[in-house]
Write a protein that holds these residues in place. Structure first.
Motif: not given
Length: 432
Positions: A243-245, A358-366, A260-267, A344-347
């Motif tokens: 979750p982040m602003e 300020n984003a903290v990546i909590q999970q990645s998947w394919g 896109r914004k997630r229901l849990d406040g993250g993206f 690339e996406a984050m850059t």
């Protein structure tokens, strides 16, 4: 690591018979099951692995009409109403928010594509509109991207894949549907050329109708029945933040990232401009059908020859009902994400909206997507096998249109007036 969905208490006992068997417990199969159960039709959903374990839970969660081809827009319009009704229908919050979707353009050529699309759908009841750079900066503040303009559809939105599939499944069960996990369908049972049941790894279920909603596995299943479905796999790499602003609740797609914004406040974030294309035997068999798409989208596809070819060749393409099927050898397609694409996406995203530093990546998947040559799904009865209906090949759009696609499939099974004109989704369009 794949997203974790809300658990569902599925059935364990295989019934001797039912009216409709659905192969595949992704969002399309589950939506069809809910529709049929609401209409009082006995239905059994058979899933080789776990509910929504593949692309139905791994997608971005976008619910959009924007940039769809004109023949596909009516299905997307119908979906808006079904998503809006979903919380009341299933008795749970599925995360649906009609917060809008925006695409931004870096140059006049990209802007021209948005203008062309808007012109192609001018006769349809859409609220899409073009944006200036100033309007983008006002609606999504804090940006440093040099956009020439964009396009925005206020009525587009999002839902949560990890919530929606489970809620739809639970609602279908309450209405009388049976959902059985870890039970692969090996083949169809036929009587006088017509569907009379399915043979599973646990035995036979007699039925009158079968809906194949197996996603990327549908091509292999149909091939064993002597029917060709044109689909090839593409892999998307996705990540979610803590979750982040953020700058907006609007989902934003740029040529080389989206968020896109997630229901849990993250993206939820991805490299929108790049998909990984693992070369497989089908790439050689079907490649000619995709040449026009590749010429138009070549920069968006990263082709690679790796272990996927070997893994694919190890899975049978022909088997009998008394033999272990490919769906038992590999119950869940779990492609690894491609870290370079996520980087690339984050850059690209941080350069456009620095708040994402300020984003903290909590999970990645394919997630592996089944793509047709024209990016439209196949939703139609299979003429060669009466009693068999297909709903697959959604080309990355399955979650967004899932409720409507499932209802349309149910309409076709029951031979009732269809939700929308199904002719754009016929299988024989590839044979013309």
């Amino acid at each position: 690591m794949a997203p974790v969905i809300t658990p569902v208490s599925s059935s364990t006992e295989l019934p001797a018979s039912t009216t409709v068997v659905i192969i595949g417990a992704g969002i399309v199969g589950l939506s069809a099951a809910l529709t049929l159960a609401e209409r009082g039709i006995p239905v059994v959903v058979l899933e080789k692995g776990r509910i929504a374990a593949e692309q139905s839970s791994r997608n971005l969660g976008w619910v959009r009409k924007m940039s769809r081809s004109a023949p596909d827009v009516p299905l997307a319009l119908a979906t808006d109403q079904l998503w809006a009704q979903m919380p009341e229908r299933v008795g749970a919050d599925v995360g649906y928010r009609q917060a809008g979707i925006m695409y931004v353009a870096r140059n006049p050529a990209e802007m021209h594509q948005h203008e062309q699309w808007l012109s192609s759908v001018r006769d349809l009841p859409l609220d899409s509109r073009l944006l200036s750079a100033a309007q983008i900066n006002e609606m999504v503040p804090g940006g440093q991207g040099r956009w020439v303009g964009g396009i925005y559809t206020p009525s587009d939105g999002r839902a949560e894949p990890t919530l929606a599939n489970s809620a739809i499944a639970q609602a279908a069960i309450k209405k009388g549907a049976l959902i059985i996990e870890n039970c692969a369908v090996r083949t169809l049972s036929l009587s006088a050329g017509r569907v009379s049941g399915v043979m599973t790894e646990r035995g036979e279920i007699r039925c009158e109708q079968v809906l194949l909603a197996g996603g990327l596995w549908s091509r292999r299943f149909l091939s064993n029945q002597g029917i060709s479905l044109l689909t090839l796999p593409l892999v998307a790499s996705v990540m979610r933040t803590a979750p982040m602003e953020g700058p907006t609740d609007i989902a934003v797609g740029a040529p080389n990232f989206s968020f896109r914004k997630r229901l849990d406040g993250g993206f939820t974030i991805t490299q929108r401009g790049a998909l990984y294309a693992p070369l497989m035997l089908d790439s050689l068999l079907l490649g000619m059908h995709y040449l026009p798409t590749l010429r138009a989208q070549w920069n968006n596809v990263r082709i690679s020859l790796g272990r996927e070819m070997v893994s694919d060749l190890m899975l049978a393409r022909r088997w009998k009902a008394d033999r272990i099927s490919p769906f038992e050898y590999l119950r869940t397609m779990d492609p690894p994400c491609v870290p370079a694409l996520n980087k690339e996406a984050m850059t690209n995203l941080i350069a456009a909206w620095p708040v994402f530093k300020n984003a903290v990546i909590q999970q990645s998947w394919g997630g592996m997507i089944d793509v047709t040559p024209d990016s439209l799904p196949v939703i139609c009865p299979i003429d060669k096998i009466p009693g068999l209906t297909l709903a697959s090949g959604f080309s990355g759009h399955g979650f967004g249109t899932g409720p409507a696609a499932g209802q349309l499939a149910a309409d076709l099974i029951l031979d009732t007036p269809p939700l929308v004109n199904p002719s754009p989704y016929r299988l024989d369009r590839f044979q013309k």
